[in-house]
Motif scaffolding. Structure first.
Motif, PDB file in Angstrom:
ATOM      1  N   TYR A 132       1.088  -1.303   0.092  1.00  0.00           N
ATOM      2  CA  TYR A 132      -0.089  -0.152  -0.140  1.00  0.00           C
ATOM      3  C   TYR A 132       0.781   1.199   0.097  1.00  0.00           C
ATOM      4  O   TYR A 132       0.677   2.379  -0.866  1.00  0.00           O
ATOM      5  N   ASN A 150      -5.604   7.703  -0.330  1.00  0.00           N
ATOM      6  CA  ASN A 150      -6.235   6.267   0.129  1.00  0.00           C
ATOM      7  C   ASN A 150      -5.395   5.434   0.681  1.00  0.00           C
ATOM      8  O   ASN A 150      -5.515   4.666   1.898  1.00  0.00           O
ATOM      9  N   ASP A 151      -4.383   5.009  -0.119  1.00  0.00           N
ATOM     10  CA  ASP A 151      -3.240   4.193   0.185  1.00  0.00           C
ATOM     11  C   ASP A 151      -2.496   4.247   1.583  1.00  0.00           C
ATOM     12  O   ASP A 151      -2.079   3.636   2.283  1.00  0.00           O
ATOM     13  N   THR A 154      -4.540   3.862   4.397  1.00  0.00           N
ATOM     14  CA  THR A 154      -4.705   2.458   4.646  1.00  0.00           C
ATOM     15  C   THR A 154      -3.248   1.986   5.138  1.00  0.00           C
ATOM     16  O   THR A 154      -3.428   1.034   6.130  1.00  0.00           O
ATOM     17  N   THR A 157      -3.081   2.822   8.773  1.00  0.00           N
ATOM     18  CA  THR A 157      -4.269   1.850   9.607  1.00  0.00           C
ATOM     19  C   THR A 157      -3.443   0.613   9.863  1.00  0.00           C
ATOM     20  O   THR A 157      -3.778   0.052  10.964  1.00  0.00           O
TER      21      THR A 157
END
Length: 238
Positions: A132, A150-151, A154, A157
């Motif tokens: 990612y 978004n990557d 992620t 996270t």
């Protein structure tokens, strides 16, 4: 007949004795190659690893080491060819190989291909955090900033304690500020276009009204002209 059986038995015994020696020799060759590789000597490791793979094409670990060694010495095309051969082989971590391919293409300057293989790595392993992160970097290169955000999100996270967090958060802030600036610029452009449209509308109405006034004046003159009576008699001066 008995003689043939004796010969076959002798050959079988010989084979049983020789095979372990061959395997031992191959193991020794790999041990030397692995030692050079782990001591970060790719130039020394490469010919030894190539020899191991030539003698045992199914030696996956040697192949993976060789691919990384090719990367270290920037033999990009050799690394790509090797990884592509490994990609669909049984017993191989396809996510790892796809990730390595992404890294090679990124190093080679082919961000679009890198993104493709990072995506494949993620498809093989949805929790592959490094894939990612590197796909986000590739998407920055290709200008796909929204997908990169978004990557990066992620990745954070999956890796909340990553030492790279401060840099990533700084980068995310920069991207979001750029989004905000672009949105503001878009709004200003739209407002300017709307104001220009309104200016043109008012100008059209003004010109149209002017033409309408001129038309009414012409009509009034024509009506006045029609109301004048003609006189057919003679004028006599006294």
């Amino acid at each position: 007949m008995k003689k043939n059986w004796l010969i076959k038995g002798f050959l079988f015994c010989l084979l049983l004795n020789v095979l372990p020696l061959i395997a031992q020799e191959g193991s020794a060759d790999f041990a030397k190659a692995e030692d050079a590789f782990l001591r970060n000597k790719p130039q020394d490791a490469i010919p030894m690893l190539e020899k191991v793979i030539t003698e045992d094409p199914a030696h996956i670990k040697a192949s993976l080491y060789l691919g990384i060694a090719y990367q270290q010495v920037k033999r990009w095309d050799d690394a790509i060819a090797l990884y592509k051969k490994l990609l669909n082989r049984s017993g191989v971590d396809a996510a790892q190989v796809a990730y390595n391919l992404g890294n090679v293409y990124f190093s080679k300057g082919s961000a679009a291909f890198a993104e493709e293989y990072y995506t494949l790595a993620i498809q093989k392993n949805e929790s592959y955090s490094s894939a990612y992160l590197n796909r986000a970097n590739a998407r920055i290169k290709t200008g796909n900033l929204a997908a990169a955000v978004n990557d990066y999100t992620t990745y954070l996270t999956l890796e909340p304690a990553s030492p790279k967090r401060p840099q990533i958060e700084q980068l995310l802030a920069l991207i979001r500020s750029q989004f905000a600036a672009e949105e503001q610029k878009k709004k200003e452009a739209e407002a300017q276009a709307k104001a220009e449209e309104e200016r043109r509308r008012l100008l059209l109405e003004e010109v149209s009204a002017s033409l309408q006034a001129a038309s009414e004046e012409t009509k009034g003159l024509q009506a006045a002209s029609e109301s004048v009576q003609s006189y057919d008699g003679e004028f006599i001066l006294e």
